[in-house]
Design a protein around this motif. Structure first.
Motif, PDB file in Angstrom:
ATOM      1  N   THR A 118       3.991   1.536 -20.554  1.00  0.00           N
ATOM      2  CA  THR A 118       3.392   1.000 -21.782  1.00  0.00           C
ATOM      3  C   THR A 118       2.671   2.091 -22.556  1.00  0.00           C
ATOM      4  OG1 THR A 118       1.503   0.264 -20.448  1.00  0.00           O
ATOM      5  CG2 THR A 118       3.238  -1.351 -20.883  1.00  0.00           C
ATOM      6  N   GLY A 119       1.384   2.283 -22.275  1.00  0.00           N
ATOM      7  CA  GLY A 119       0.642   3.280 -23.029  1.00  0.00           C
ATOM      8  C   GLY A 119      -0.801   3.360 -22.586  1.00  0.00           C
ATOM      9  N   PRO A 120      -1.558   4.315 -23.123  1.00  0.00           N
ATOM     10  CA  PRO A 120      -2.963   4.486 -22.709  1.00  0.00           C
ATOM     11  C   PRO A 120      -3.825   3.260 -22.976  1.00  0.00           C
ATOM     12  CG  PRO A 120      -2.168   6.441 -23.869  1.00  0.00           C
ATOM     13  CD  PRO A 120      -1.122   5.390 -24.024  1.00  0.00           C
ATOM     14  N   ARG A 121      -3.593   2.559 -24.092  1.00  0.00           N
ATOM     15  CA  ARG A 121      -4.442   1.399 -24.392  1.00  0.00           C
ATOM     16  C   ARG A 121      -4.239   0.296 -23.364  1.00  0.00           C
ATOM     17  NH1 ARG A 121      -4.242  -1.400 -30.253  1.00  0.00           N
ATOM     18  NH2 ARG A 121      -2.203  -2.075 -29.467  1.00  0.00           N
ATOM     19  N   THR A 122      -2.978   0.048 -22.989  1.00  0.00           N
ATOM     20  CA  THR A 122      -2.717  -0.951 -21.953  1.00  0.00           C
ATOM     21  C   THR A 122      -3.326  -0.527 -20.623  1.00  0.00           C
ATOM     22  OG1 THR A 122      -0.644  -1.510 -23.059  1.00  0.00           O
ATOM     23  CG2 THR A 122      -0.894  -2.232 -20.786  1.00  0.00           C
ATOM     24  N   ALA A 123      -3.258   0.775 -20.309  1.00  0.00           N
ATOM     25  CA  ALA A 123      -3.859   1.267 -19.069  1.00  0.00           C
ATOM     26  C   ALA A 123      -5.364   0.983 -19.048  1.00  0.00           C
ATOM     27  CB  ALA A 123      -3.589   2.762 -18.925  1.00  0.00           C
ATOM     28  N   GLY A 124      -6.016   1.200 -20.189  1.00  0.00           N
ATOM     29  CA  GLY A 124      -7.451   0.925 -20.257  1.00  0.00           C
ATOM     30  C   GLY A 124      -7.779  -0.539 -20.041  1.00  0.00           C
ATOM     31  N   TRP A 125      -6.996  -1.421 -20.658  1.00  0.00           N
ATOM     32  CA  TRP A 125      -7.251  -2.849 -20.491  1.00  0.00           C
ATOM     33  C   TRP A 125      -6.957  -3.294 -19.065  1.00  0.00           C
ATOM     34  CZ3 TRP A 125     -10.413  -5.139 -23.352  1.00  0.00           C
ATOM     35  CH2 TRP A 125     -10.472  -4.928 -24.739  1.00  0.00           C
ATOM     36  N   MET A 126      -5.926  -2.740 -18.428  1.00  0.00           N
ATOM     37  CA  MET A 126      -5.634  -3.120 -17.041  1.00  0.00           C
ATOM     38  C   MET A 126      -6.759  -2.687 -16.121  1.00  0.00           C
ATOM     39  SD  MET A 126      -1.536  -2.620 -16.428  1.00  0.00           S
ATOM     40  CE  MET A 126      -1.619  -0.845 -16.648  1.00  0.00           C
ATOM     41  N   TRP A 127      -7.297  -1.486 -16.325  1.00  0.00           N
ATOM     42  CA  TRP A 127      -8.390  -1.039 -15.481  1.00  0.00           C
ATOM     43  C   TRP A 127      -9.633  -1.898 -15.694  1.00  0.00           C
ATOM     44  CZ3 TRP A 127     -13.371   0.766 -15.639  1.00  0.00           C
ATOM     45  CH2 TRP A 127     -13.833   1.410 -14.492  1.00  0.00           C
ATOM     46  N   ALA A 128      -9.913  -2.238 -16.950  1.00  0.00           N
ATOM     47  CA  ALA A 128     -11.065  -3.102 -17.234  1.00  0.00           C
ATOM     48  C   ALA A 128     -10.871  -4.479 -16.611  1.00  0.00           C
ATOM     49  CB  ALA A 128     -11.268  -3.216 -18.742  1.00  0.00           C
ATOM     50  N   GLY A 129      -9.647  -5.007 -16.688  1.00  0.00           N
ATOM     51  CA  GLY A 129      -9.383  -6.301 -16.060  1.00  0.00           C
ATOM     52  C   GLY A 129      -9.532  -6.241 -14.550  1.00  0.00           C
ATOM     53  N   THR A 130      -9.080  -5.155 -13.956  1.00  0.00           N
ATOM     54  CA  THR A 130      -9.230  -5.001 -12.505  1.00  0.00           C
ATOM     55  C   THR A 130     -10.706  -4.900 -12.122  1.00  0.00           C
ATOM     56  OG1 THR A 130      -7.096  -3.868 -12.386  1.00  0.00           O
ATOM     57  CG2 THR A 130      -8.597  -3.579 -10.531  1.00  0.00           C
ATOM     58  N   ALA A 131     -11.491  -4.157 -12.907  1.00  0.00           N
ATOM     59  CA  ALA A 131     -12.925  -4.045 -12.626  1.00  0.00           C
ATOM     60  C   ALA A 131     -13.616  -5.390 -12.759  1.00  0.00           C
ATOM     61  CB  ALA A 131     -13.549  -3.022 -13.577  1.00  0.00           C
ATOM     62  N   LEU A 147      -4.640   6.475 -13.694  1.00  0.00           N
ATOM     63  CA  LEU A 147      -4.381   6.046 -15.072  1.00  0.00           C
ATOM     64  C   LEU A 147      -4.743   7.139 -16.072  1.00  0.00           C
ATOM     65  CD1 LEU A 147      -5.646   2.352 -14.947  1.00  0.00           C
ATOM     66  CD2 LEU A 147      -3.304   3.198 -14.775  1.00  0.00           C
ATOM     67  N   LEU A 148      -5.808   7.892 -15.782  1.00  0.00           N
ATOM     68  CA  LEU A 148      -6.179   8.987 -16.677  1.00  0.00           C
ATOM     69  C   LEU A 148      -5.096  10.061 -16.697  1.00  0.00           C
ATOM     70  CD1 LEU A 148      -8.281  10.283 -18.529  1.00  0.00           C
ATOM     71  CD2 LEU A 148      -9.320  11.315 -16.499  1.00  0.00           C
ATOM     72  N   ILE A 190      -0.620  12.606 -19.715  1.00  0.00           N
ATOM     73  CA  ILE A 190       0.784  13.030 -19.810  1.00  0.00           C
ATOM     74  C   ILE A 190       1.454  12.359 -21.001  1.00  0.00           C
ATOM     75  CG2 ILE A 190       3.023  12.925 -18.651  1.00  0.00           C
ATOM     76  CD1 ILE A 190       1.545  13.216 -16.000  1.00  0.00           C
ATOM     77  N   GLN A 191       1.177  11.057 -21.191  1.00  0.00           N
ATOM     78  CA  GLN A 191       1.789  10.343 -22.312  1.00  0.00           C
ATOM     79  C   GLN A 191       1.306  10.894 -23.656  1.00  0.00           C
ATOM     80  OE1 GLN A 191       0.708   6.290 -21.259  1.00  0.00           O
ATOM     81  NE2 GLN A 191       2.819   5.841 -20.679  1.00  0.00           N
ATOM     82  N   VAL A 192       0.017  11.149 -23.750  1.00  0.00           N
ATOM     83  CA  VAL A 192      -0.516  11.683 -25.002  1.00  0.00           C
ATOM     84  C   VAL A 192       0.079  13.057 -25.298  1.00  0.00           C
ATOM     85  CG1 VAL A 192      -2.613  12.537 -26.109  1.00  0.00           C
ATOM     86  CG2 VAL A 192      -2.653  10.360 -24.889  1.00  0.00           C
ATOM     87  N   ARG A 193       0.218  13.885 -24.273  1.00  0.00           N
ATOM     88  CA  ARG A 193       0.796  15.216 -24.465  1.00  0.00           C
ATOM     89  C   ARG A 193       2.261  15.114 -24.901  1.00  0.00           C
ATOM     90  NH1 ARG A 193       3.524  19.238 -21.814  1.00  0.00           N
ATOM     91  NH2 ARG A 193       2.807  21.371 -22.249  1.00  0.00           N
ATOM     92  N   ARG A 194       3.015  14.228 -24.274  1.00  0.00           N
ATOM     93  CA  ARG A 194       4.412  14.060 -24.654  1.00  0.00           C
ATOM     94  C   ARG A 194       4.536  13.549 -26.079  1.00  0.00           C
ATOM     95  NH1 ARG A 194       7.214  11.302 -19.275  1.00  0.00           N
ATOM     96  NH2 ARG A 194       7.216  13.200 -17.978  1.00  0.00           N
ATOM     97  N   GLN A 195       3.685  12.596 -26.444  1.00  0.00           N
ATOM     98  CA  GLN A 195       3.732  12.074 -27.805  1.00  0.00           C
ATOM     99  C   GLN A 195       3.386  13.157 -28.811  1.00  0.00           C
ATOM    100  OE1 GLN A 195       4.843   9.255 -28.867  1.00  0.00           O
ATOM    101  NE2 GLN A 195       4.293   9.558 -31.016  1.00  0.00           N
ATOM    102  N   ALA A 196       2.371  13.979 -28.483  1.00  0.00           N
ATOM    103  CA  ALA A 196       2.007  15.071 -29.388  1.00  0.00           C
ATOM    104  C   ALA A 196       3.142  16.084 -29.505  1.00  0.00           C
ATOM    105  CB  ALA A 196       0.735  15.756 -28.895  1.00  0.00           C
TER     106      ALA A 196
END
Length: 449
Positions: A154-167, A196-197, A202-208
């Motif tokens: 998916t992407g970094p934003r989804t990763a952030g929400w999944m981690w917050a949901g897990t917490a 997740l970080l 890696i995703q941000v670097r690839r997108q850039a």
């Protein structure tokens, strides 16, 4: 203003920020959570995989799928070890469900996240694991794999929400579902945050990288187009000077022709008058159209445009600049149309300039061949010699030469030679009618003078 609009404008910035955040959560983890999204094959035409043999490269596209299957097998082994060999319906559920959830990331990633999160207390109860509540060893590994795979898909934003949901779930499980035997929530949150970080970076670097590559491609195309347009503008200006000169001569000769004949008939006077009017009208229209491509600060050159007869002067100039040039002319030298002469001169001029810039210390050869079908040009140089470093180039000069040759219907090649030098070869077709017409026009101009 309606009541709804008034209430929206009166809300605080904090409320709107929370509203946007909850909207993002709904979009990432609730919208189409059960959607079927199969994991595509990996691109085997880029990266280190492209170096593999073709027979192996076909199957290399399934490498991500194989990794997920391997991780699911590891999760299954962790669950099977936990049940201590007591195989039964509950043991199969405890060991197989986490592995199936990991495999679900291949087709329904968001659903796999929710399934992993919601099944942990039930599997912990089935397995009798109260020490790391609510994360048995296999569910600890399974949820970590699910978070990583889903974030990669998916992407970094989804990763952030999944981690917050897990917490949030871990806090709820400890406060309201705790059994008093400790918890592995903190280690899971720490390890998953690192995972997740890493994936997000890696995703941000690839997108850039993709954006930079796309921007460089667009920039290169724009530079090439601009170079072509600038060269065409220069050619149009030079053609204007050439054509305007001939049209002016036609108009003057048409006006003076009736006075060369004693008592010319009215029909002849009218014919020459029509010729002059058409020539003047064509000249006016030509200047009007060419005015569009002229820059505001452009001034027409006072000196006549150069021709092949001026090559000797060009060779002397570059020789004084330190370039050794050998000039050779073959065939019957004759006067060619002015556009051909001008373009041929500019091609030789640009080629010699490229030798000075890109091959300092090299010797150059200029060959001009007059043949029945047109004019041949060949400018060759050896490799760079000496201590002066070559200047980098963008290929604009070659583009301009190609435009000139293409405008005249000719062919051109520009390539490196076997000895490390460079060669530019061009052929500009010139028909016999054009050459004959050029000679007759020059004769008429001399007689008029």
């Amino acid at each position: 203003m309606t009541q709804t609009q008034s209430s929206e404008t009166s809300r605080s910035p904090e409320f709107r920020l929370v509203q946007v955040a909850l909207g993002g959560l709904r979009q990432e983890l609730f919208h189409d959570a059960f959607a079927y999204r199969p994991l595509p094959r990996m691109d085997v035409n880029s990266g280190p995989v492209r170096r593999l043999p073709k027979g192996i490269r076909v199957y290399a596209g399934l490498l991500p799928h194989a990794i997920v299957f391997f991780l699911a097998f590891i999760v299954f082994l962790l669950g099977a070890e936990r049940i201590d060999g007591a195989v039964g319906p509950l043991g199969l559920v405890f060991s197989c469900v986490p592995a199936v959830i990991v495999l679900a990331t291949l087709i329904r990633p968001v659903f796999a996240y929710w399934a992993s999160l919601c099944s942990t207390p039930f599997l912990a109860f089935v397995g009798g694991n109260w020490g790391g509540w609510p994360w048995p060893e296999n569910m600890f590994a399974a949820h970590l794999v699910v978070l990583t795979v889903v974030a990669a898909r998916t992407g970094p934003r989804t990763a952030g929400w999944m981690w917050a949901g897990t917490a949030a779930y871990a806090l709820f499980a400890e406060m309201f579902l705790g059994v008093g035997h400790g918890s592995d929530s903190v280690p899971l949150l720490f390890v998953s945050a690192l995972s997740l970080l890493t994936v997000s970076m890696i995703q941000v670097r690839r997108q850039a990288t993709r954006e930079v590559t796309a921007q460089q491609t667009v920039t290169a195309q724009e530079i090439s187009k601009r170079t072509v347009l600038e060269e065409r503008t220069t050619i149009a200006r030079e053609l204007h000077d050439v054509v305007a000169h001939h049209m002016s001569v036609v108009a003057i000769q048409a006006e003076a022709a009736p006075y060369r004949v004693e008592n010319p008939p009215p029909e002849l006077e009218q014919a020459f008058r029509t010729i002059r009017e058409n020539a003047v009208a064509a000249l006016t229209e030509l200047r009007r159209i060419l005015g569009v491509v002229r820059a505001e600060d452009y001034e027409a050159p006072d000196a006549p445009q150069p021709t092949l007869a001026d090559l000797d002067s060009l060779v002397r100039n570059v020789t004084e600049a330190g370039l050794v040039v050998e000039k050779t002319v073959t065939g019957a030298v004759r006067e060619l149309p002015q556009g051909v002469e001008l373009s041929a001169y500019r091609i030789v001029q640009e080629a010699l300039s490229n030798v000075l810039r890109h091959a300092p210390g090299a010797a150059a050869k200029v060959e001009v061949s007059y043949v029945l079908g047109g004019l041949g040009l060949r400018i060759a140089n050896g490799p760079a010699r000496g201590l002066v470093k070559p200047s980098p180039g963008a290929g604009h000069g070659i583009t301009g030469m190609r435009e000139r040759v293409s405008m005249l219907g000719g062919d051109m090649t520009a390539e490196t030679t076997d000895d490390g030098g460079y060669e530019v070869a061009a052929f500009i077709p010139v028909s016999r009618e054009e050459s004959a017409g050029r000679g007759e026009s020059a004769g008429r101009e001399e007689s008029a003078e």
